[in-house]
Design a protein around this motif. Sequence first.
Motif, mmCIF file in Angstrom:
data_model
loop_
_atom_site.group_PDB
_atom_site.id
_atom_site.type_symbol
_atom_site.label_atom_id
_atom_site.label_comp_id
_atom_site.label_asym_id
_atom_site.label_seq_id
_atom_site.Cartn_x
_atom_site.Cartn_y
_atom_site.Cartn_z
ATOM 1 N N ARG A 130 9.317 -7.936 4.537
ATOM 2 C CA ARG A 130 8.378 -8.380 3.497
ATOM 3 C C ARG A 130 7.765 -7.214 2.738
ATOM 4 O O ARG A 130 7.397 -6.220 3.328
ATOM 5 N N ARG A 131 7.664 -7.366 1.421
ATOM 6 C CA ARG A 131 6.937 -6.411 0.577
ATOM 7 C C ARG A 131 6.210 -7.198 -0.479
ATOM 8 O O ARG A 131 6.587 -8.336 -0.777
ATOM 9 N N SER A 132 5.181 -6.627 -1.072
ATOM 10 C CA SER A 132 4.505 -7.299 -2.174
ATOM 11 C C SER A 132 5.410 -7.275 -3.401
ATOM 12 O O SER A 132 5.860 -6.205 -3.821
ATOM 13 N N ARG A 146 5.977 -7.984 -7.400
ATOM 14 C CA ARG A 146 5.190 -8.067 -8.638
ATOM 15 C C ARG A 146 6.056 -8.384 -9.852
ATOM 16 O O ARG A 146 5.663 -8.165 -10.987
ATOM 17 N N CYS A 155 -0.473 -10.757 -2.564
ATOM 18 C CA CYS A 155 -1.905 -11.114 -2.489
ATOM 19 C C CYS A 155 -2.603 -10.581 -3.733
ATOM 20 O O CYS A 155 -2.268 -9.498 -4.220
ATOM 21 N N GLY A 185 -6.441 -9.751 -4.931
ATOM 22 C CA GLY A 185 -7.887 -9.694 -4.728
ATOM 23 C C GLY A 185 -8.605 -9.519 -6.057
ATOM 24 O O GLY A 185 -9.624 -10.162 -6.330
ATOM 25 N N GLY A 186 -8.043 -8.649 -6.919
ATOM 26 C CA GLY A 186 -8.688 -8.320 -8.198
ATOM 27 C C GLY A 186 -8.874 -9.545 -9.075
ATOM 28 O O GLY A 186 -9.941 -9.745 -9.669
ATOM 29 N N LYS A 220 6.137 0.665 1.823
ATOM 30 C CA LYS A 220 5.170 1.764 1.733
ATOM 31 C C LYS A 220 4.972 2.333 3.128
ATOM 32 O O LYS A 220 5.058 1.600 4.112
ATOM 33 N N ARG A 250 3.497 3.521 6.544
ATOM 34 C CA ARG A 250 2.437 3.026 7.430
ATOM 35 C C ARG A 250 2.103 4.119 8.443
ATOM 36 O O ARG A 250 2.938 4.978 8.704
#
Length: 209
Positions: free
Chosen positions: A42-44, A46, A154, A156-157, A198, A200
Motif C-alpha cells: 500500500r502507498r498513498s 494521488r 488520507c 487531513g488538510g 517512503k 520508514r
Amino acid sequence: MKNILPFILAVALCSCAGGGETKSAAESAESGNAVIETIMARRSVRRYKPQRVERDVIARIAECGINAPNGQGRESWEVRVVDTPELIAEIDSAYGSYALRSGNAKAPRQALFGAPVAVFIAYDTRYDLSQVDCGLMGENMILAAQSMGLGSCCLGGLCRFINSEEGAPILARLGLPETHKLLYAIVFGYPDESPAAKERHMDKVKFVE
Ligand SMILES: Cc1cc2nc3c(=O)[nH]c(=O)nc-3n(C[C@H](O)[C@H](O)[C@H](O)COP(=O)(O)O)c2cc1C
C-alpha cells in the motif's frame, strides 16, 4: 583428504538444515501471507483513473472498516460516503478557491486528486478514544481497498478547510450530528500511478526489558 574432511562435514550439515537457508520465525510466518503483502504494497495514491467504483464495492470496504476494533464496542465514528460527481466537483471547487485565496501554491488543483469516492470520518467529541476508533476503522478500509485493487489517500488538510468558517457549506452537506467532529477523509479509486515506498525508521520501535 584429511584437509577437506571438515569441509565435507560442514556441507553435509548445511544441507541437513535446508541448504543453509534457515528461515527466521518472522519469515516462516510471513511466507505467502496476503495480509502482510497488502500492508507492504500500500502507498498513498494521488492520481486516479476516472473509472467509477461500484457502490457494492464501497459498501464492502466500509463494512471492513466498521469491523475494526473500537473502544467499549461503541462504534463511535460517523462515516459519510461521497461518490456523486456533482458533490465531488463542489468540494473541489470550494477547496480550490480557498487554496488560491490563501496563496497556498502547493495545494492540489483537485482536492480529492480526481478520485471518484471520498469517505469522510468524524469522531465523537464525548469519547476520549474516539479518534483511535476512527483511525483503526480507516486503516481497515484502506487495506480492504488495496486488496481489491483500489488505491487510497488520507486527507487531513481538506478536512481542516471543511471545519473552517469557509468550509461550513460543505460541512453542512455531510449532515454530521452535533456530537461529532470531522477528523479526516480517505479518497478511493482505481490508481493511475504506483508511488514508491517512503523510508520508514525501525529505530522508533524499541524492545523494552
Ligand atoms: C492523518 C493523515 C493525514 C494525511 N493528510 C494528507 C493530506 O492532506 N494530503 C496528502 O496528500 N496526503 C495526506 N496524508 C498521506 C501521507 O502524506 C502519507 O500517508 C505519508 O506521506 C506516507 O506515505 P505512504 O502512505 O505512501 O506510505 C495523510 C495521512 C494521514 C495518516
